[in-house]
Design a protein around this motif. Structure first.
Motif, PDB file in Angstrom:
ATOM      1  N   GLY A  61     -16.933  71.281  12.011  1.00 58.44           N
ATOM      2  CA  GLY A  61     -18.315  71.684  12.217  1.00 58.44           C
ATOM      3  C   GLY A  61     -19.074  71.960  10.943  1.00 58.44           C
ATOM      4  O   GLY A  61     -20.302  71.905  10.921  1.00 58.44           O
ATOM      5  N   SER A  62     -18.356  72.237   9.851  1.00 57.50           N
ATOM      6  CA  SER A  62     -19.014  72.580   8.586  1.00 57.50           C
ATOM      7  C   SER A  62     -19.342  71.368   7.728  1.00 57.50           C
ATOM      8  O   SER A  62     -20.177  71.442   6.831  1.00 57.50           O
ATOM      9  CB  SER A  62     -18.125  73.532   7.776  1.00 57.50           C
ATOM     10  N   LEU A  63     -18.691  70.233   7.997  1.00 59.18           N
ATOM     11  CA  LEU A  63     -18.831  69.065   7.130  1.00 59.18           C
ATOM     12  C   LEU A  63     -20.127  68.303   7.387  1.00 59.18           C
ATOM     13  O   LEU A  63     -20.514  68.074   8.533  1.00 59.18           O
ATOM     14  CB  LEU A  63     -17.634  68.131   7.331  1.00 59.18           C
ATOM     15  N   GLN A  64     -20.778  67.916   6.311  1.00 66.01           N
ATOM     16  CA  GLN A  64     -22.005  67.118   6.397  1.00 66.01           C
ATOM     17  C   GLN A  64     -21.664  65.642   6.211  1.00 66.01           C
ATOM     18  O   GLN A  64     -22.102  64.989   5.264  1.00 66.01           O
ATOM     19  CB  GLN A  64     -23.010  67.592   5.348  1.00 66.01           C
ATOM     20  N   MET A  65     -20.846  65.120   7.093  1.00 65.63           N
ATOM     21  CA  MET A  65     -20.430  63.722   7.052  1.00 65.63           C
ATOM     22  C   MET A  65     -19.914  63.337   8.434  1.00 65.63           C
ATOM     23  O   MET A  65     -19.787  64.189   9.322  1.00 65.63           O
ATOM     24  CB  MET A  65     -19.326  63.509   5.999  1.00 65.63           C
ATOM     25  N   GLU A  66     -19.631  62.065   8.621  1.00 67.27           N
ATOM     26  CA  GLU A  66     -19.073  61.612   9.889  1.00 67.27           C
ATOM     27  C   GLU A  66     -17.628  62.094  10.014  1.00 67.27           C
ATOM     28  O   GLU A  66     -16.828  61.942   9.083  1.00 67.27           O
ATOM     29  CB  GLU A  66     -19.124  60.091   9.983  1.00 67.27           C
ATOM     30  N   VAL A  67     -17.304  62.696  11.149  1.00 71.52           N
ATOM     31  CA  VAL A  67     -15.971  63.247  11.379  1.00 71.52           C
ATOM     32  C   VAL A  67     -15.405  62.658  12.669  1.00 71.52           C
ATOM     33  O   VAL A  67     -16.051  62.691  13.713  1.00 71.52           O
ATOM     34  CB  VAL A  67     -16.013  64.777  11.486  1.00 71.52           C
ATOM     35  N   LEU A  68     -14.195  62.133  12.569  1.00 69.52           N
ATOM     36  CA  LEU A  68     -13.483  61.631  13.739  1.00 69.52           C
ATOM     37  C   LEU A  68     -12.326  62.579  13.996  1.00 69.52           C
ATOM     38  O   LEU A  68     -11.535  62.862  13.080  1.00 69.52           O
ATOM     39  CB  LEU A  68     -12.961  60.214  13.489  1.00 69.52           C
ATOM     40  N   VAL A  69     -12.231  63.101  15.212  1.00 69.93           N
ATOM     41  CA  VAL A  69     -11.207  64.093  15.508  1.00 69.93           C
ATOM     42  C   VAL A  69     -10.250  63.600  16.579  1.00 69.93           C
ATOM     43  O   VAL A  69     -10.605  62.783  17.432  1.00 69.93           O
ATOM     44  CB  VAL A  69     -11.834  65.439  15.951  1.00 69.93           C
ATOM     45  N   TYR A  70      -9.034  64.132  16.518  1.00 66.63           N
ATOM     46  CA  TYR A  70      -8.040  63.859  17.560  1.00 66.63           C
ATOM     47  C   TYR A  70      -7.263  65.138  17.830  1.00 66.63           C
ATOM     48  O   TYR A  70      -6.887  65.874  16.908  1.00 66.63           O
ATOM     49  CB  TYR A  70      -7.065  62.764  17.147  1.00 66.63           C
ATOM     50  N   ASP A  71      -7.018  65.385  19.106  1.00 65.78           N
ATOM     51  CA  ASP A  71      -6.182  66.512  19.504  1.00 65.78           C
ATOM     52  C   ASP A  71      -5.423  66.089  20.759  1.00 65.78           C
ATOM     53  O   ASP A  71      -5.953  65.343  21.598  1.00 65.78           O
ATOM     54  CB  ASP A  71      -7.033  67.747  19.790  1.00 65.78           C
ATOM     55  N   SER A  72      -4.188  66.552  20.900  1.00 68.01           N
ATOM     56  CA  SER A  72      -3.413  66.232  22.102  1.00 68.01           C
ATOM     57  C   SER A  72      -4.087  66.789  23.347  1.00 68.01           C
ATOM     58  O   SER A  72      -3.878  66.287  24.453  1.00 68.01           O
ATOM     59  CB  SER A  72      -1.989  66.800  21.974  1.00 68.01           C
ATOM     60  N   ASP A  73      -4.904  67.813  23.160  1.00 67.61           N
ATOM     61  CA  ASP A  73      -5.725  68.357  24.242  1.00 67.61           C
ATOM     62  C   ASP A  73      -7.081  67.646  24.180  1.00 67.61           C
ATOM     63  O   ASP A  73      -7.969  68.039  23.407  1.00 67.61           O
ATOM     64  CB  ASP A  73      -5.884  69.862  24.067  1.00 67.61           C
ATOM     65  N   ALA A  74      -7.252  66.602  24.979  1.00 64.62           N
ATOM     66  CA  ALA A  74      -8.460  65.778  24.918  1.00 64.62           C
ATOM     67  C   ALA A  74      -9.720  66.585  25.213  1.00 64.62           C
ATOM     68  O   ALA A  74     -10.773  66.339  24.614  1.00 64.62           O
ATOM     69  CB  ALA A  74      -8.352  64.610  25.900  1.00 64.62           C
ATOM     70  N   LEU A  75      -9.622  67.558  26.122  1.00 63.70           N
ATOM     71  CA  LEU A  75     -10.787  68.369  26.474  1.00 63.70           C
ATOM     72  C   LEU A  75     -11.260  69.183  25.275  1.00 63.70           C
ATOM     73  O   LEU A  75     -12.472  69.295  25.031  1.00 63.70           O
ATOM     74  CB  LEU A  75     -10.454  69.298  27.637  1.00 63.70           C
ATOM     75  N   LYS A  76     -10.319  69.707  24.523  1.00 59.36           N
ATOM     76  CA  LYS A  76     -10.675  70.486  23.343  1.00 59.36           C
ATOM     77  C   LYS A  76     -11.411  69.616  22.325  1.00 59.36           C
ATOM     78  O   LYS A  76     -12.406  70.038  21.725  1.00 59.36           O
ATOM     79  CB  LYS A  76      -9.410  71.083  22.711  1.00 59.36           C
ATOM     80  N   ALA A  77     -10.942  68.393  22.139  1.00 56.98           N
ATOM     81  CA  ALA A  77     -11.586  67.467  21.205  1.00 56.98           C
ATOM     82  C   ALA A  77     -12.995  67.115  21.674  1.00 56.98           C
ATOM     83  O   ALA A  77     -13.941  67.066  20.869  1.00 56.98           O
ATOM     84  CB  ALA A  77     -10.749  66.208  21.051  1.00 56.98           C
ATOM     85  N   LYS A  78     -13.158  66.889  22.973  1.00 55.64           N
ATOM     86  CA  LYS A  78     -14.477  66.539  23.509  1.00 55.64           C
ATOM     87  C   LYS A  78     -15.456  67.700  23.386  1.00 55.64           C
ATOM     88  O   LYS A  78     -16.647  67.503  23.095  1.00 55.64           O
ATOM     89  CB  LYS A  78     -14.342  66.101  24.975  1.00 55.64           C
TER      90      LYS A  78
ATOM     91  N   MET B  32     -17.012  60.042  -0.578  1.00 55.28           N
ATOM     92  CA  MET B  32     -16.390  60.054   0.745  1.00 55.28           C
ATOM     93  C   MET B  32     -17.454  60.345   1.795  1.00 55.28           C
ATOM     94  O   MET B  32     -18.131  61.371   1.738  1.00 55.28           O
ATOM     95  CB  MET B  32     -15.291  61.119   0.797  1.00 55.28           C
ATOM     96  N   ASP B  33     -17.630  59.431   2.750  1.00 56.63           N
ATOM     97  CA  ASP B  33     -18.681  59.611   3.754  1.00 56.63           C
ATOM     98  C   ASP B  33     -18.135  59.839   5.156  1.00 56.63           C
ATOM     99  O   ASP B  33     -18.897  59.979   6.109  1.00 56.63           O
ATOM    100  CB  ASP B  33     -19.627  58.418   3.764  1.00 56.63           C
ATOM    101  N   SER B  34     -16.795  59.905   5.292  1.00 56.48           N
ATOM    102  CA  SER B  34     -16.204  60.196   6.596  1.00 56.48           C
ATOM    103  C   SER B  34     -14.800  60.743   6.404  1.00 56.48           C
ATOM    104  O   SER B  34     -14.184  60.564   5.347  1.00 56.48           O
ATOM    105  CB  SER B  34     -16.154  58.940   7.471  1.00 56.48           C
ATOM    106  N   ILE B  35     -14.308  61.408   7.455  1.00 60.16           N
ATOM    107  CA  ILE B  35     -12.966  61.981   7.400  1.00 60.16           C
ATOM    108  C   ILE B  35     -12.416  62.063   8.813  1.00 60.16           C
ATOM    109  O   ILE B  35     -13.167  62.206   9.785  1.00 60.16           O
ATOM    110  CB  ILE B  35     -13.003  63.381   6.742  1.00 60.16           C
ATOM    111  N   GLY B  36     -11.103  61.961   8.935  1.00 57.26           N
ATOM    112  CA  GLY B  36     -10.447  62.164  10.219  1.00 57.26           C
ATOM    113  C   GLY B  36      -9.750  63.509  10.221  1.00 57.26           C
ATOM    114  O   GLY B  36      -9.201  63.927   9.200  1.00 57.26           O
ATOM    115  N   ILE B  37      -9.782  64.203  11.348  1.00 56.00           N
ATOM    116  CA  ILE B  37      -9.130  65.506  11.459  1.00 56.00           C
ATOM    117  C   ILE B  37      -8.184  65.493  12.645  1.00 56.00           C
ATOM    118  O   ILE B  37      -8.596  65.197  13.779  1.00 56.00           O
ATOM    119  CB  ILE B  37     -10.151  66.646  11.610  1.00 56.00           C
ATOM    120  N   ILE B  38      -6.920  65.800  12.388  1.00 55.03           N
ATOM    121  CA  ILE B  38      -5.915  65.899  13.436  1.00 55.03           C
ATOM    122  C   ILE B  38      -5.757  67.374  13.785  1.00 55.03           C
ATOM    123  O   ILE B  38      -5.291  68.162  12.969  1.00 55.03           O
ATOM    124  CB  ILE B  38      -4.568  65.314  12.986  1.00 55.03           C
ATOM    125  N   GLY B  39      -6.175  67.739  14.980  1.00 54.58           N
ATOM    126  CA  GLY B  39      -6.106  69.133  15.408  1.00 54.58           C
ATOM    127  C   GLY B  39      -7.485  69.741  15.527  1.00 54.58           C
ATOM    128  O   GLY B  39      -8.240  69.761  14.543  1.00 54.58           O
TER     129      GLY B  39
END
Length: 267
Positions: free
Chosen positions: A18-35, A1-8
């Motif tokens: 922040g701990s994962l050594q792979m590509e991470v795509l994140v989504y949060d309803s609070d866009a500022l928090k995700a950025k 597994m070389d990538s993962i998506g995280i909701i929240g």
């Protein structure tokens, strides 16, 4: 597994990302928090929408509160597919509810403690009965990236909460008590707490290194008529061991009650 998506992108989701050594795509309803999370590490990027995350990632970690997750099920089912693989850290939501709501057995539950943000979490990992071996192994790898991971049947999750998830608070209370004892004997609280904390680390290091039973190690410290046996006698007279066992039982029973309630609500 070389990538993962995280909701929240809250404390736990952000710590795991922040701990994962792979590509991470994140989504949060609070866009500022995700950025803000994405700005902390080059391997983290932000999905413009939940749909974008689901269309991009095959493995998705759900890191939202249980009450929020219940509102997301329809969208997750609609936008996800039967090829998606799910990891949930939503407290109290059993695998049976997740499997029914997500319409798949490719699900693993995590039960981490709050030290995940420092890479020192202790995490229980429970795969669904029909979960693939590849997801099981990938999930253990993910959990191990932010601490230690223990593969357990879901039936033991409540016991795990009693000795780890909730018990980290018992340890804090014990360390505070030791430090206050030091204060009573003339050592300032900050220094007493540091001494107590380092002593805790030295004790667990001995257990890890020797694989000895804690009782055996304790008896080695106790010399006849010495100082340690006096302290051990005081703990025994106060019912220390039994009190700790009752605390584990209380947390475990509360967890069972909450899981049963979640299971009934999910039907």
């Amino acid at each position: 597994m070389d990538s993962i998506g995280i909701i929240g992108c809250g404390n736990m989701g952000g710590a795991i990302a922040g701990s994962l050594q792979m590509e991470v795509l994140v989504y949060d309803s609070d866009a500022l928090k995700a950025k803000q999370l994405a700005s902390s590490k080059e391997t983290i990027s932000v999905a413009e929408s939940l749909g974008a995350l689901l269309s991009t990632c095959n493995t998705i970690l759900i890191a939202v509160k249980p009450q929020i997750l219940s509102t997301l099920y329809p969208e997750l089912r609609a936008l996800g597919s039967d090829k998606k693989r799910w990891i949930s850290i939503a407290a109290g939501i059993p695998l049976s509810v997740l499997a029914e709501q997500l319409a798949t057995d490719e699900i693993v539950r995590f039960m981490p403690n709050i030290a995940a943000q420092y890479g020192s979490a202790v995490t229980a990992v429970a795969p669904a009965e029909g979960c693939s071996s590849s997801l099981r192994e990938d999930s253990l790898h993910v959990a191990s990236s932010f601490g230690s991971a223990f593969l357990l049947p879901e039936s033991q999750f409540s016991a795990f909460i009693g000795i780890s998830g909730s018990a980290i608070a018992y340890v804090f209370s014990f360390l505070h008590g030791l430090a206050m004892g030091g204060v009573a004997q003339g050592i300032a609280y900050p220094e007493a707490l540091k001494i107590a904390s380092d002593t805790m680390k030295s004790a667990t290091s001995l257990i890890d290194a020797t694989k000895a039973n804690p009782v055996d190690l304790a008896t080695r410290v106790c010399s006849a008529g010495g100082t340690t046996i006096e302290g051990m006698k005081a703990l025994a007279q106060g019912g220390f061991e039994g009190l700790v066992m009752r605390a584990v039982e209380a947390s475990s029973e509360k967890s069972k009650m909450l899981e049963a309630k979640a299971a009934n609500q999910g039907k």
